[in-house]
Scaffold this active site. Structure first.
Site, PDB file in Angstrom:
ATOM      1  N   TRP A 128      -5.356  21.839 -33.294  1.00  0.00           N
ATOM      2  CA  TRP A 128      -5.216  22.240 -31.885  1.00  0.00           C
ATOM      3  C   TRP A 128      -4.617  21.057 -31.135  1.00  0.00           C
ATOM      4  CZ3 TRP A 128      -9.388  21.589 -27.738  1.00  0.00           C
ATOM      5  CH2 TRP A 128      -9.072  22.324 -26.596  1.00  0.00           C
ATOM      6  N   ASP A 209     -15.302  21.275 -34.657  1.00  0.00           N
ATOM      7  CA  ASP A 209     -14.967  21.972 -33.416  1.00  0.00           C
ATOM      8  C   ASP A 209     -15.078  23.478 -33.679  1.00  0.00           C
ATOM      9  OD1 ASP A 209     -14.087  22.658 -30.929  1.00  0.00           O
ATOM     10  OD2 ASP A 209     -11.991  22.105 -31.263  1.00  0.00           O
ATOM     11  N   ALA A 211     -14.803  26.970 -31.949  1.00  0.00           N
ATOM     12  CA  ALA A 211     -14.379  27.668 -30.728  1.00  0.00           C
ATOM     13  C   ALA A 211     -14.292  29.183 -30.922  1.00  0.00           C
ATOM     14  CB  ALA A 211     -13.029  27.122 -30.265  1.00  0.00           C
ATOM     15  N   LYS A 244     -14.342  32.191 -25.945  1.00  0.00           N
ATOM     16  CA  LYS A 244     -13.765  33.349 -26.642  1.00  0.00           C
ATOM     17  C   LYS A 244     -14.841  34.352 -27.024  1.00  0.00           C
ATOM     18  CE  LYS A 244     -10.101  30.963 -26.321  1.00  0.00           C
ATOM     19  NZ  LYS A 244      -9.775  29.737 -26.900  1.00  0.00           N
TER      20      LYS A 244
HETATM   21  C1  LIG Z   1      -9.799  24.669 -31.605  1.00  0.00           C
HETATM   22  C2  LIG Z   1     -10.214  24.784 -30.182  1.00  0.00           C
HETATM   23  N1  LIG Z   1     -11.164  23.993 -29.716  1.00  0.00           N
HETATM   24  C3  LIG Z   1     -11.590  24.061 -28.453  1.00  0.00           C
HETATM   25  C4  LIG Z   1     -11.047  24.972 -27.569  1.00  0.00           C
HETATM   26  C5  LIG Z   1     -11.591  24.943 -26.177  1.00  0.00           C
HETATM   27  O1  LIG Z   1     -11.696  26.080 -25.464  1.00  0.00           O
HETATM   28  P1  LIG Z   1     -12.306  26.121 -24.006  1.00  0.00           P
HETATM   29  O2  LIG Z   1     -12.183  24.776 -23.377  1.00  0.00           O
HETATM   30  O3  LIG Z   1     -11.495  27.148 -23.296  1.00  0.00           O
HETATM   31  O4  LIG Z   1     -13.736  26.511 -24.157  1.00  0.00           O
HETATM   32  C6  LIG Z   1     -10.031  25.826 -28.004  1.00  0.00           C
HETATM   33  C7  LIG Z   1      -9.394  26.786 -27.103  1.00  0.00           C
HETATM   34  O5  LIG Z   1      -8.298  27.209 -27.233  1.00  0.00           O
HETATM   35  C8  LIG Z   1      -9.620  25.733 -29.353  1.00  0.00           C
HETATM   36  O6  LIG Z   1      -8.666  26.546 -29.842  1.00  0.00           O
END
Ligand SMILES: Cc1ncc(COP(=O)(O)O)c(C=O)c1O
Length: 394
Positions: A128, A209, A211, A244
């Site tokens: 990411w 991580d 998500a 999500k």
């Molecule tokens: C791999 C990953 N980590 C963390 C996030 C963080 O998402 P948010 O800050 O919207 O909760 C995302 C969102 O796209 C993600 O794809």
């Protein structure tokens, strides 16, 4: 002073959203932005979320500050969801954060507090995009390890283990808990096991991580690899997003969970996380966290939430199967067969930037430049034209 601030590169996804919005063509298709869409192109509010919010409106009596680390009931609920029974047997530190991004940032800052400026964090290639950019902003050294095998569309497990065998003891290894963003290629149980062994042997700390729990194979199945690793190692940093899987994107709900070797390490880590929150924004957002806690601690709401999440996952899988089928028919090959083994909302199609730009310009089909598509952006009506456009640029 302000005019001397150097310009920053515009966020690629936000730019893509703007380009899409400005495109006047009727048949345009957006597979770029990383948000779930239903068959009508909406990002729905879960019914369980609506009900939990209603309950809060009726029963909440104060909006006074909560603790610096957020609400302990939220920590317990999230730890139960992510760690299962381990949450009862292992000491863990926790703090609420603004979304998963906030959690990632606090997790990285936690690493920094642990001293050793030479400590590197290893990122999968690719990862990411914000992982690298937040680390660079914080001045934390990083390295890449091989992850995605474009030939097979799967994980390059041998490459991954060979690269991580070069990490120095004390280094940190970032993993995606499930539904790897951007590739969609996830590690199998045996990869988690082999990696756990390597991390233990080399004294490396995992940073996971998470998500998209529930977007891959199910709420429990998606964290089985992570749980095996947590159970076998003295400490793990886990960053969780509820954006999500609870559809709470704009409420900013996330947390850091850090299972620790003993209660002393837990207390010190917990205090450090609370201190980090204090330095950055004091108290984490509470409303969305309380909604999640209400859902996870109520049998009826939890079942309702899980049903809706199961439906979303099924829809994404159906879209994968349908797109793979169309592409098989149009190309006469199994070149895109990997679509069906990938997990979650994303897949990288393996197209060149030039092909991606042609799709955008000539076919009104929008995807990120690395050819990542969001499967939830497709509908029964758009799968055939999307597949035709992709086949046309090969
Ligand atoms: C791999 C990953 N980590 C963390 C996030 C963080 O998402 P948010 O800050 O919207 O909760 C995302 C969102 O796209 C993600 O794809």
């Amino acid at each position: 002073m302000l005019e001397s601030i150097p310009p920053r590169e515009e966020d690629k996804i936000l730019r893509l959203m703007k380009l899409f919005a400005d495109d006047p063509r009727v048949g345009k298709i957006d597979l770029g932005v990383g948000v779930y869409h239903d068959a009508d192109g909406r990002t729905p509010i879960f019914s369980a979320v609506k009900q939990a919010e209603q309950r809060l409106i009726e029963t909440q009596e104060s909006k006074g500050y909560v603790g610096l680390a957020g609400d302990p009931a939220f920590h317990r609920a999230m730890a139960g969801l992510v760690l299962g029974d381990l949450a009862e047997t292992m000491p863990f530190a926790a703090c609420g954060t603004p979304g998963g991004t906030g959690a990632v940032r606090q997790g990285f800052e936690l690493m920094k507090l642990a001293g050793n400026p030479q400590r590197r964090i290893w990122l999968p290639d690719p990862s990411w995009i914000n992982h690298g950019s937040i680390l660079d902003t914080l001045g934390i050294p990083r390295a890449d390890y091989r992850y995605y095998d474009a030939e097979t569309g799967g994980v390059d497990a041998d490459g991954m283990l060979a690269d991580l065998a070069k990490a120095a003891p004390g280094d940190v290894v970032l993993l995606h808990g499930c539904c790897h963003n951007p590739t969609g290629a996830d590690m199998k149980a045996q990869d988690w096991a082999a990696l756990t062994k390597l991390l233990a042997e080399r004294g490396l700390t995992p940073f996971v991580d998470l998500a998209y729990q529930g977007f891959g194979d199910g709420v429990e199945a998606d964290v089985s690899g992570l749980r095996t690793m947590v159970a076998a190692l003295p400490e793990t940093i886990i960053t969780v997003s509820a954006s999500k899987n609870f559809g709470l994107y704009r409420e900013r709900v996330g947390c850091v969970l850090a299972p620790c070797a003993d209660p002393k390490a837990r207390d010190m880590t917990h205090a450090a996380l609370a201190w980090l929150n204090r330095q950055n924004y004091a108290f984490p957002p509470d409303h969305g966290a309380r909604v999640v806690t209400t859902i996870l601690t109520d049998t009826g709401l939890r079942a309702d939430w899980q049903d809706e999440l199961d439906g979303m996952r099924a829809r994404m899988k159906e879209n994968r199967t349908a797109l793979a089928g169309e592409l098989r028919r149009l190309t006469g090959s199994d070149r895109f067969g990997f679509l069906q083994s990938h997990k979650g909302m994303f897949t990288v199609l393996g197209l060149s930037t030039e092909q991606v730009l042609t799709l955008r310009k000539e076919h009104g089909l929008y995807m990120v430049e690395d050819s990542r598509i969001n499967l939830a952006g497709l509908t029964d009506a758009t799968i055939p034209p999307a597949a035709e456009a992709i086949a046309a640029v090969l």
